[in-house]
Design a protein around this motif. Structure first.
Motif, PDB file in Angstrom:
ATOM      1  N   LEU A  48       0.832  -1.201   0.000  1.00  0.00           N
ATOM      2  CA  LEU A  48       0.000   0.000   0.000  1.00  0.00           C
ATOM      3  C   LEU A  48       0.868   1.253   0.000  1.00  0.00           C
ATOM      4  CD1 LEU A  48      -2.791   1.265   0.140  1.00  0.00           C
ATOM      5  CD2 LEU A  48      -2.709   1.047   2.635  1.00  0.00           C
ATOM      6  N   ILE A  49       1.920   1.253   0.812  1.00  0.00           N
ATOM      7  CA  ILE A  49       2.836   2.398   0.866  1.00  0.00           C
ATOM      8  C   ILE A  49       3.602   2.536  -0.446  1.00  0.00           C
ATOM      9  CG2 ILE A  49       4.910   3.312   2.000  1.00  0.00           C
ATOM     10  CD1 ILE A  49       3.875   1.954   4.590  1.00  0.00           C
ATOM     11  N   THR A  50       3.982   1.405  -1.030  1.00  0.00           N
ATOM     12  CA  THR A  50       4.795   1.416  -2.260  1.00  0.00           C
ATOM     13  C   THR A  50       3.982   1.794  -3.487  1.00  0.00           C
ATOM     14  OG1 THR A  50       6.203  -0.321  -1.318  1.00  0.00           O
ATOM     15  CG2 THR A  50       6.354   0.051  -3.704  1.00  0.00           C
ATOM     16  N   TYR A  51       2.771   1.213  -3.619  1.00  0.00           N
ATOM     17  CA  TYR A  51       2.002   1.383  -4.852  1.00  0.00           C
ATOM     18  C   TYR A  51       0.796   2.302  -4.713  1.00  0.00           C
ATOM     19  CZ  TYR A  51       4.835  -2.678  -6.011  1.00  0.00           C
ATOM     20  OH  TYR A  51       5.895  -3.536  -6.215  1.00  0.00           O
ATOM     21  N   GLY A  52       0.427   2.627  -3.488  1.00  0.00           N
ATOM     22  CA  GLY A  52      -0.617   3.616  -3.262  1.00  0.00           C
ATOM     23  C   GLY A  52      -2.031   3.149  -3.575  1.00  0.00           C
ATOM     24  N   PHE A  53      -2.871   4.092  -4.003  1.00  0.00           N
ATOM     25  CA  PHE A  53      -4.300   3.836  -4.200  1.00  0.00           C
ATOM     26  C   PHE A  53      -4.595   2.751  -5.237  1.00  0.00           C
ATOM     27  CE2 PHE A  53      -8.380   4.726  -6.283  1.00  0.00           C
ATOM     28  CZ  PHE A  53      -9.219   4.588  -5.186  1.00  0.00           C
ATOM     29  N   LEU A  99      -7.160  -0.363  -4.449  1.00  0.00           N
ATOM     30  CA  LEU A  99      -8.343  -0.663  -5.249  1.00  0.00           C
ATOM     31  C   LEU A  99      -8.288  -2.091  -5.789  1.00  0.00           C
ATOM     32  CD1 LEU A  99     -10.957   0.327  -6.594  1.00  0.00           C
ATOM     33  CD2 LEU A  99      -9.556   1.132  -8.510  1.00  0.00           C
ATOM     34  N   ARG A 100      -7.128  -2.498  -6.298  1.00  0.00           N
ATOM     35  CA  ARG A 100      -6.953  -3.851  -6.837  1.00  0.00           C
ATOM     36  C   ARG A 100      -7.149  -4.904  -5.743  1.00  0.00           C
ATOM     37  NH1 ARG A 100      -1.297  -4.710  -9.568  1.00  0.00           N
ATOM     38  NH2 ARG A 100      -0.684  -4.574  -7.375  1.00  0.00           N
ATOM     39  N   ASN A 101      -6.650  -4.603  -4.548  1.00  0.00           N
ATOM     40  CA  ASN A 101      -6.768  -5.520  -3.424  1.00  0.00           C
ATOM     41  C   ASN A 101      -8.229  -5.697  -3.014  1.00  0.00           C
ATOM     42  OD1 ASN A 101      -6.510  -6.793  -0.819  1.00  0.00           O
ATOM     43  ND2 ASN A 101      -4.376  -6.172  -0.836  1.00  0.00           N
ATOM     44  N   ILE A 102      -8.953  -4.593  -2.954  1.00  0.00           N
ATOM     45  CA  ILE A 102     -10.365  -4.641  -2.578  1.00  0.00           C
ATOM     46  C   ILE A 102     -11.170  -5.425  -3.605  1.00  0.00           C
ATOM     47  CG2 ILE A 102     -12.451  -3.255  -2.256  1.00  0.00           C
ATOM     48  CD1 ILE A 102     -10.658  -1.071  -1.063  1.00  0.00           C
ATOM     49  N   LEU A 103     -10.924  -5.157  -4.885  1.00  0.00           N
ATOM     50  CA  LEU A 103     -11.651  -5.859  -5.945  1.00  0.00           C
ATOM     51  C   LEU A 103     -11.347  -7.350  -5.934  1.00  0.00           C
ATOM     52  CD1 LEU A 103     -11.279  -3.324  -8.902  1.00  0.00           C
ATOM     53  CD2 LEU A 103     -13.338  -3.815  -7.559  1.00  0.00           C
ATOM     54  N   SER A 104     -10.083  -7.693  -5.706  1.00  0.00           N
ATOM     55  CA  SER A 104      -9.675  -9.097  -5.625  1.00  0.00           C
ATOM     56  C   SER A 104     -10.410  -9.797  -4.494  1.00  0.00           C
ATOM     57  CB  SER A 104      -8.159  -9.202  -5.420  1.00  0.00           C
ATOM     58  OG  SER A 104      -7.790 -10.531  -5.104  1.00  0.00           O
ATOM     59  N   PHE A 105     -10.448  -9.151  -3.335  1.00  0.00           N
ATOM     60  CA  PHE A 105     -11.106  -9.745  -2.167  1.00  0.00           C
ATOM     61  C   PHE A 105     -12.605  -9.901  -2.402  1.00  0.00           C
ATOM     62  CE2 PHE A 105     -13.457  -9.237   1.817  1.00  0.00           C
ATOM     63  CZ  PHE A 105     -12.972 -10.328   2.516  1.00  0.00           C
ATOM     64  N   LEU A 106     -13.258  -8.863  -2.943  1.00  0.00           N
ATOM     65  CA  LEU A 106     -14.701  -8.911  -3.163  1.00  0.00           C
ATOM     66  C   LEU A 106     -15.077 -10.002  -4.150  1.00  0.00           C
ATOM     67  CD1 LEU A 106     -15.629  -5.108  -3.268  1.00  0.00           C
ATOM     68  CD2 LEU A 106     -16.068  -6.750  -1.426  1.00  0.00           C
ATOM     69  N   PHE A 107     -14.275 -10.156  -5.204  1.00  0.00           N
ATOM     70  CA  PHE A 107     -14.553 -11.199  -6.190  1.00  0.00           C
ATOM     71  C   PHE A 107     -14.436 -12.579  -5.556  1.00  0.00           C
ATOM     72  CE2 PHE A 107     -13.256 -14.309  -9.340  1.00  0.00           C
ATOM     73  CZ  PHE A 107     -14.208 -14.129 -10.328  1.00  0.00           C
ATOM     74  N   ILE A 108     -13.352 -12.824  -4.842  1.00  0.00           N
ATOM     75  CA  ILE A 108     -13.141 -14.126  -4.204  1.00  0.00           C
ATOM     76  C   ILE A 108     -14.189 -14.371  -3.138  1.00  0.00           C
ATOM     77  CG2 ILE A 108     -11.565 -15.483  -2.777  1.00  0.00           C
ATOM     78  CD1 ILE A 108     -10.764 -15.311  -5.711  1.00  0.00           C
TER      79      ILE A 108
END
Length: 252
Positions: free
Chosen positions: A47-52, A56-65
């Motif tokens: 999150l610190i390295t790649y930011g928003f 967003l990608r993490n949230i979408l990945s989690f919601l899909f799974i």
């Protein structure tokens, strides 16, 4: 380097979950909380390295799974621990970890178009589960071909075990049985027969009386946590088996 650490951080929890699932058919929730706790370090680093965009990608990945495994869980095709481990993996490793090993890059087959690592882990685990019936068939063919070939379909779902070695565990008899005028009749049933101390005692008595042979067909209850862990390792090293096999089929 960070991707290797993510994989290594997940492995002890996956291996312990396999052990617990085989031993007791239960994996306590604390395992997944601890796995997430360790993985939280990597989540914050990314999150610190790649930011928003990463968030967003993490949230979408989690919601899909989450939606995917929830549907499977509601239909009874998935256990609670199986669903939870995939959700935790989707948070720690939302997309494919690309790892450099010498002159090669993992995964060897490349990153699939659907870059959801946990989804590939699930797909791999389903394919790897198919290997179990093949393994059982070959085992029966080598170990006890004469008796096994009398029940060719049974060879894919179980194996013959002497009554003297039966004990209560995570397996069932493939057949139900009943006493008839001609002796003891075994018949296939979808649910099989639970192996209890009473069943073992009754079968031993039938054997001593010469009504049945010393051997019954049993089917092991392989916990899905084992294929999930194998699917995880396969996804890291090789990639997405479904995508690879689909591409190979299209190129034929």
């Amino acid at each position: 380097m960070i991707e290797i650490l993510k994989v290594l951080a997940c492995m002890p929890f996956l291996l312990y979950a396999c052990y617990a699932d085989i031993k007791t058919r239960r994996v306590v929730n604390e395992v997944w909380f601890m796995m997430f706790g360790v993985g939280y370090i990597f989540i914050m680093y990314d999150l610190i390295t790649y930011g928003f965009p990463y968030l967003l990608r993490n949230i979408l990945s989690f919601l899909f799974i989450f939606a995917f495994v929830y549907i499977l869980f509601q239909f009874g095709a998935f256990g609670g621990a199986d669903a939870k481990v995939l959700m935790v993996i989707s948070l720690i490793i939302p997309t494919y970890p690309v790892i450099s090993v010498g002159q090669s890059l993992l995964p060897l087959s490349g990153v699939p178009p659907i870059d959801l690592f946990a989804f590939s882990v699930f797909g791999n685990s389903v394919i790897l589960t198919v290997i179990v019936p093949i393994g059982l068939f070959l085992y029966n063919l080598v170990k006890n071909p004469k008796e096994s070939l009398k029940r060719p379909l049974y060879m894919f779902i179980g194996y013959i075990t002497p009554i003297s070695r039966l004990e209560k565990g995570h397996f069932r008899m493939i057949d139900s049985y009943s006493r008839t005028k001609k002796g003891v009749e075994f018949r296939f049933t979808r649910s099989g027969t639970e192996i209890t101390s009473d069943v073992i005692s009754e079968l031993k008595n039938y054997q001593k009386a010469g009504r049945i042979r010393d051997g019954v067909w049993i089917t092991p209850g392989l916990p899905f946590m084992v294929p999930i862990t194998a699917g995880f390792i396969t996804a890291v090293i090789f990639g997405d088996l479904i995508f690879y096999l689909t591409m190979q089929f299209m190129l034929m």
